[in-house]
Design an enzyme around this catalytic site. Structure first.
Site, PDB file in Angstrom:
ATOM      1  N   ASP A   8       0.810  -1.223   0.000  1.00 25.28           N
ATOM      2  CA  ASP A   8       0.000   0.000   0.000  1.00 25.28           C
ATOM      3  C   ASP A   8       0.843   1.271   0.000  1.00 25.28           C
ATOM      4  OD1 ASP A   8       1.030  -0.515   2.455  1.00 25.28           O
ATOM      5  OD2 ASP A   8      -0.838  -0.309   3.570  1.00 25.28           O
ATOM      6  N   LYS A  52       7.141   7.168  18.328  1.00 25.64           N
ATOM      7  CA  LYS A  52       6.431   8.434  18.555  1.00 25.64           C
ATOM      8  C   LYS A  52       7.174   9.388  19.499  1.00 25.64           C
ATOM      9  CE  LYS A  52       1.964   6.308  17.723  1.00 25.64           C
ATOM     10  NZ  LYS A  52       1.906   4.880  17.978  1.00 25.64           N
TER      11      LYS A  52
HETATM   12  P1  GTP Z   1      -5.119  -1.246   8.719  1.00 25.02           P
HETATM   13  O1  GTP Z   1      -6.048  -2.285   9.262  1.00 25.02           O
HETATM   14  O2  GTP Z   1      -5.843  -0.048   8.227  1.00 25.02           O
HETATM   15  O3  GTP Z   1      -3.984  -0.904   9.628  1.00 25.02           O
HETATM   16  O4  GTP Z   1      -4.441  -1.831   7.369  1.00 25.02           O
HETATM   17  P2  GTP Z   1      -3.606  -3.167   7.103  1.00 25.02           P
HETATM   18  O5  GTP Z   1      -4.339  -4.332   7.624  1.00 25.02           O
HETATM   19  O6  GTP Z   1      -3.309  -3.197   5.642  1.00 25.02           O
HETATM   20  O7  GTP Z   1      -2.311  -2.965   7.932  1.00 25.02           O
HETATM   21  P3  GTP Z   1      -1.001  -2.147   7.557  1.00 25.02           P
HETATM   22  O8  GTP Z   1      -1.328  -0.992   6.702  1.00 25.02           O
HETATM   23  O9  GTP Z   1      -0.292  -1.896   8.806  1.00 25.02           O
HETATM   24  O10 GTP Z   1      -0.229  -3.253   6.747  1.00 25.02           O
HETATM   25  C1  GTP Z   1       0.921  -2.965   6.000  1.00 25.02           C
HETATM   26  C2  GTP Z   1       1.034  -3.997   4.908  1.00 25.02           C
HETATM   27  O11 GTP Z   1       1.107  -5.303   5.442  1.00 25.02           O
HETATM   28  C3  GTP Z   1      -0.165  -3.969   3.979  1.00 25.02           C
HETATM   29  O12 GTP Z   1       0.320  -4.130   2.681  1.00 25.02           O
HETATM   30  C4  GTP Z   1      -0.990  -5.155   4.447  1.00 25.02           C
HETATM   31  O13 GTP Z   1      -1.739  -5.747   3.393  1.00 25.02           O
HETATM   32  C5  GTP Z   1       0.056  -6.109   4.961  1.00 25.02           C
HETATM   33  N1  GTP Z   1      -0.386  -6.956   6.071  1.00 25.02           N
HETATM   34  C6  GTP Z   1      -0.767  -6.555   7.310  1.00 25.02           C
HETATM   35  N2  GTP Z   1      -1.062  -7.617   8.082  1.00 25.02           N
HETATM   36  C7  GTP Z   1      -0.867  -8.713   7.301  1.00 25.02           C
HETATM   37  C8  GTP Z   1      -1.013 -10.130   7.530  1.00 25.02           C
HETATM   38  O14 GTP Z   1      -1.400 -10.610   8.605  1.00 25.02           O
HETATM   39  N3  GTP Z   1      -0.703 -10.962   6.495  1.00 25.02           N
HETATM   40  C9  GTP Z   1      -0.285 -10.480   5.275  1.00 25.02           C
HETATM   41  N4  GTP Z   1      -0.033 -11.367   4.323  1.00 25.02           N
HETATM   42  N5  GTP Z   1      -0.154  -9.170   5.030  1.00 25.02           N
HETATM   43  C10 GTP Z   1      -0.433  -8.300   6.033  1.00 25.02           C
END
Ligand code: GTP
Length: 340
Positions: A104, A155
Site C-alpha cells: 500500500d 512516537k
Molecule cells: P489497517 O487495518 O488499516 O492498519 O491496514 P492493514 O491491515 O493493511 O495494515 P497495515 O497498513 O499496517 O499493513 C501494511 C502492509 O502489510 C499492507 O500491505 C498489508 O496488506 C500487509 N499486512 C498486514 N497484516 C498482514 C497479515 O497478517 N498478512 C499479510 N499477508 N499481510 C499483512
C-alpha cells in the site's frame, strides 16, 4: 530474486472501501495500486510472492488477467500471520537475497539503488526510509553516518527524536532473517523481528527514498496518492472507458462506465466504476464506491461512500455504509505497521 508483497491486511482504516475489496486493488488513476509497485520492480526480481489472506480470491482474479512479465505466486496464509509471519510463510519460495514490500505504498523508490546499497554494506536487512515533519506520529530510526540503524524510537517528542526518518515499508533482506521468525504465529516484522536483529548486532541499514512517498493507509492519503500521480503524469483527470462526463471534473479519477451528470462538479475525488454522480451534485475531496449513486443535487465533501450505496442531501466528513459489516471483518485496527 524474489519479492514478497504483503497484501493480506484488512485495511481497516480504509473502510468501508475494504469491506468489499482487497486494499491492494483499490484503484489509483483507474489502476489497482499494487500495479504501481510491481511495475517499479527491477528486472532482477523474477518472482513475486503475494502474501495474501483477506479477499485473496480478488487478488487471484486480478493476477490471472494481468501479465506483469514476472512469475506471480499467490501464497495464502491459513490465518493472518502479520507482517513477519507472512514472510516466514513464504520461506519455501526464497532462494537468496529478497525484497519484502508493503502493498500500500506509492513511492518513487529506486529498488536497484536500495539493493546495491544492501550488497555494498553486506547488510542482513536494509529498510527504506522517508523523512517526515511530524515525528510524534511515527516510529523513527536512529541512524549513524554510515547508514547503520541502531534503534527505533516510537512516537518521540520532536526535541527527543533521533532523526526525522521513518520506516517506509520496503525491505531488502538476507535469508537469516527467517530464523528470527516463529512458524505459524502472528509476528510483526517491525515490532518483534527488526529490534532483535539490531540487538544481535547484525548489519541493519537504511536507504533514504528521494522524490515522493505516500502510505495509502487512510482515505486522506488515498486521495493524496491519487493527486500525486495525476500531477506526476501531468494529467488534469483520469477517466475510464465508457464513462460519460456531462458536468465538470477537476483533479479527479473517474472509473469505467461512470456517469457525471449535467451541472455537477467532481473535484479532487475518486469515483469508482459504474458510479453515478447526479445532476447538479457536488463531490469534493471524496471517494465514491463502485455502482454507488450520488443523487441529483446532493453535496458530498471529505467523505467516503462504500460500494453500492446511495447518497442524498448534504454529507460532510462522513463514512457512508448502510449494509451489514462483512462477517469476520475486525472491529478494530489489526495492522498499522508503519505507525506502530
Ligand atoms: P489497517 O487495518 O488499516 O492498519 O491496514 P492493514 O491491515 O493493511 O495494515 P497495515 O497498513 O499496517 O499493513 C501494511 C502492509 O502489510 C499492507 O500491505 C498489508 O496488506 C500487509 N499486512 C498486514 N497484516 C498482514 C497479515 O497478517 N498478512 C499479510 N499477508 N499481510 C499483512
Amino acid at each position: 530474486m524474489e519479492a514478497i508483497i504483503l497484501a493480506g491486511g484488512f485495511g481497516t482504516r480504509l473502510r468501508p472501501l475494504t469491506y468489499t475489496r482487497a486494499k491492494p486493488l483499490l484503484p489509483i488513476l483507474n489502476k489497482p495500486m499494487i500495479s504501481y509497485l510491481i511495475e517499479s520492480l527491477p528486472k532482477e526480481v523474477s518472482k513475486v510472492v503475494i502474501a495474501a489472506n483477506y479477499k485473496k480470491e480478488q487478488l487471484e482474479d486480478f493476477f490471472l488477467k494481468k501479465d506483469f512479465g514476472k512469475e506471480i505466486i499467490i501464497n495464502e496464509e491459513p490465518k493472518p500471520l502479520g507482517t513477519g509471519g507472512a514472510v516466514k510463510f513464504a520461506e519455501k519460495y526464497i532462494t537468496g537475497t529478497f525484497l519484502v514490500l508493503n502493498s500500500d505504498i506509492i513511492s518513487s523508490i529506486n529498488f536497484q539503488e536500495m539493493i546495491k546499497l544492501h550488497r555494498d554494506k553486506k547488510a542482513t536487512v536494509t529498510i527504506s526510509l522517508w523523512p517526515v515533519e511530524n515525528v510524534r506520529e511515527f516510529g523513527v530510526v536512529k541512524i549513524e553516518e554510515d547508514g547503520r540503524i541502531t534503534k527505533f524510537v516510537e512516537k518521540p517528542k520532536p526535541e527527543e527524536a533521533p532523526s526525522n526518518l521513518i520506516n517506509a515499508g520496503a525491505y531488502c533482506m538476507e535469508q537469516d532473517v527467517l530464523d528470527y521468525i516463529d512458524t505459524g504465529r502472528l509476528v510483526s516484522m517491525e515490532q518483534e523481528v527488526f529490534p532483535r536483529i539490531i540487538d544481535d548486532g547484525k548489519g541493519f541499514y537504511g536507504y533514504k527514498i528521494e522524490g515522493y512517498w505516500v502510505d495509502v493507509g487512510r482515505i486522506e492519503s488515498y486521495l493524496k496518492a491519487n493527486q500525486l500521480l495525476l500531477d506526476k503524469l501531468g494529467l488534469e483527470n483520469a477517466v475510464g472507458k465508457g464513462s460519460k462526463i456531462r458536468g465538470t471534473i477537476r483533479k479527479s479519477s473517474i472509473g469505467n462506465g461512470a456517469i457525471v451528470g449535467r451541472n455537477s462538479m467532481v473535484d479532487s475525488s475518486i469515483i469508482f466504476d459504474g458510479a453515478i454522480i447526479g445532476e447538479g451534485a457536488r463531490v469534493v475531496n471524496s471517494v465514491v464506491g463502485e455502482n454507488s449513486v450520488v443523487a441529483d443535487g446532493a453535496i458530498l465533501s471529505n467523505s467516503v461512500v462504500g460500494d453500492g450505496e446511495e447518497v442524498k442531501g448534504i454529507k460532510e466528513n462522513e463514512v457512508i455504509w448502510t449494509k451489514p459489516i462483512p462477517k469476520g471483518y475486525p472491529r478494530t485496527q489489526v495492522g498499522n505497521v508503519i505507525r506502530a
